[in-house]
Scaffold this motif. Structure first.
Motif, PDB file in Angstrom:
ATOM      1  N   GLU A  15       4.263  -5.924  16.989  1.00  0.00           N
ATOM      2  CA  GLU A  15       3.433  -7.022  16.477  1.00  0.00           C
ATOM      3  C   GLU A  15       1.947  -6.733  16.680  1.00  0.00           C
ATOM      4  OE1 GLU A  15       4.196  -9.659  14.569  1.00  0.00           O
ATOM      5  OE2 GLU A  15       6.144  -8.663  14.504  1.00  0.00           O
TER       6      GLU A  15
ATOM      7  N   LYS B 237       0.869  -4.348  14.003  1.00  0.00           N
ATOM      8  CA  LYS B 237       0.722  -5.015  12.701  1.00  0.00           C
ATOM      9  C   LYS B 237      -0.601  -5.766  12.636  1.00  0.00           C
ATOM     10  CE  LYS B 237       5.617  -5.678  11.660  1.00  0.00           C
ATOM     11  NZ  LYS B 237       6.702  -6.658  11.567  1.00  0.00           N
ATOM     12  N   ARG B 238      -0.909  -6.514  13.696  1.00  0.00           N
ATOM     13  CA  ARG B 238      -2.175  -7.259  13.731  1.00  0.00           C
ATOM     14  C   ARG B 238      -3.377  -6.313  13.713  1.00  0.00           C
ATOM     15  NH1 ARG B 238       0.775 -10.554  17.258  1.00  0.00           N
ATOM     16  NH2 ARG B 238      -0.122  -9.563  19.090  1.00  0.00           N
TER      17      ARG B 238
ATOM     18  N   GLY C 234      -3.517  -3.285  12.398  1.00  0.00           N
ATOM     19  CA  GLY C 234      -3.638  -2.765  11.036  1.00  0.00           C
ATOM     20  C   GLY C 234      -4.261  -3.778  10.093  1.00  0.00           C
ATOM     21  N   GLU C 235      -3.838  -5.041  10.220  1.00  0.00           N
ATOM     22  CA  GLU C 235      -4.402  -6.105   9.373  1.00  0.00           C
ATOM     23  C   GLU C 235      -5.880  -6.293   9.664  1.00  0.00           C
ATOM     24  OE1 GLU C 235      -1.921  -9.481  10.184  1.00  0.00           O
ATOM     25  OE2 GLU C 235      -0.212  -8.611   9.108  1.00  0.00           O
ATOM     26  N   ARG C 236      -6.236  -6.288  10.948  1.00  0.00           N
ATOM     27  CA  ARG C 236      -7.631  -6.491  11.330  1.00  0.00           C
ATOM     28  C   ARG C 236      -8.510  -5.358  10.811  1.00  0.00           C
ATOM     29  NH1 ARG C 236     -10.527  -5.173  15.837  1.00  0.00           N
ATOM     30  NH2 ARG C 236      -8.708  -4.468  16.986  1.00  0.00           N
TER      31      ARG C 236
ATOM     32  N   GLY D  13      -7.719  -3.529   8.226  1.00  0.00           N
ATOM     33  CA  GLY D  13      -7.544  -3.435   6.779  1.00  0.00           C
ATOM     34  C   GLY D  13      -6.900  -2.133   6.343  1.00  0.00           C
TER      35      GLY D  13
ATOM     36  N   ALA E 188      -3.113   0.318   6.138  1.00  0.00           N
ATOM     37  CA  ALA E 188      -1.649   0.311   6.138  1.00  0.00           C
ATOM     38  C   ALA E 188      -1.146   0.856   7.472  1.00  0.00           C
ATOM     39  CB  ALA E 188      -1.128   1.176   4.989  1.00  0.00           C
TER      40      ALA E 188
END
Length: 77
Positions: free
Chosen positions: A39, A42-43, A45-47, A49, A51
């Protein structure tokens, strides 16, 4: 100084040589246990931007760089 303590000192020195962004990335990449680690990644990677595969490749390059740095630092003169 025991070898493990020497390697830890070297790792800390090598981490300080990274840019702040790269240092934060590699530290955050390895935080947590099992599901929590997934988790967190994932966060992260999202932060950033990016993949997950891109994040994994960045972490791999940083890990290889740190490993080389620590080995060089920890090797007897």
């Amino acid at each position: 100084m025991p070898e493990s303590e020497n390697r830890i000192d070297c790792l800390q020195k090598c981490l300080q040589q990274l840019s702040q962004d790269n240092r934060e990335l590699i530290v955050q990449y390895y935080q947590g246990d099992k599901g929590e680690k997934i988790e967190n990644r994932k966060r992260l990677g999202e932060r950033l931007g990016v993949a997950m595969n891109t994040l994994r490749m960045r972490a791999q390059r940083l890990r290889e760089h740190l490993q080389g740095c620590v080995e060089e630092c920890a090797s007897p003169a």
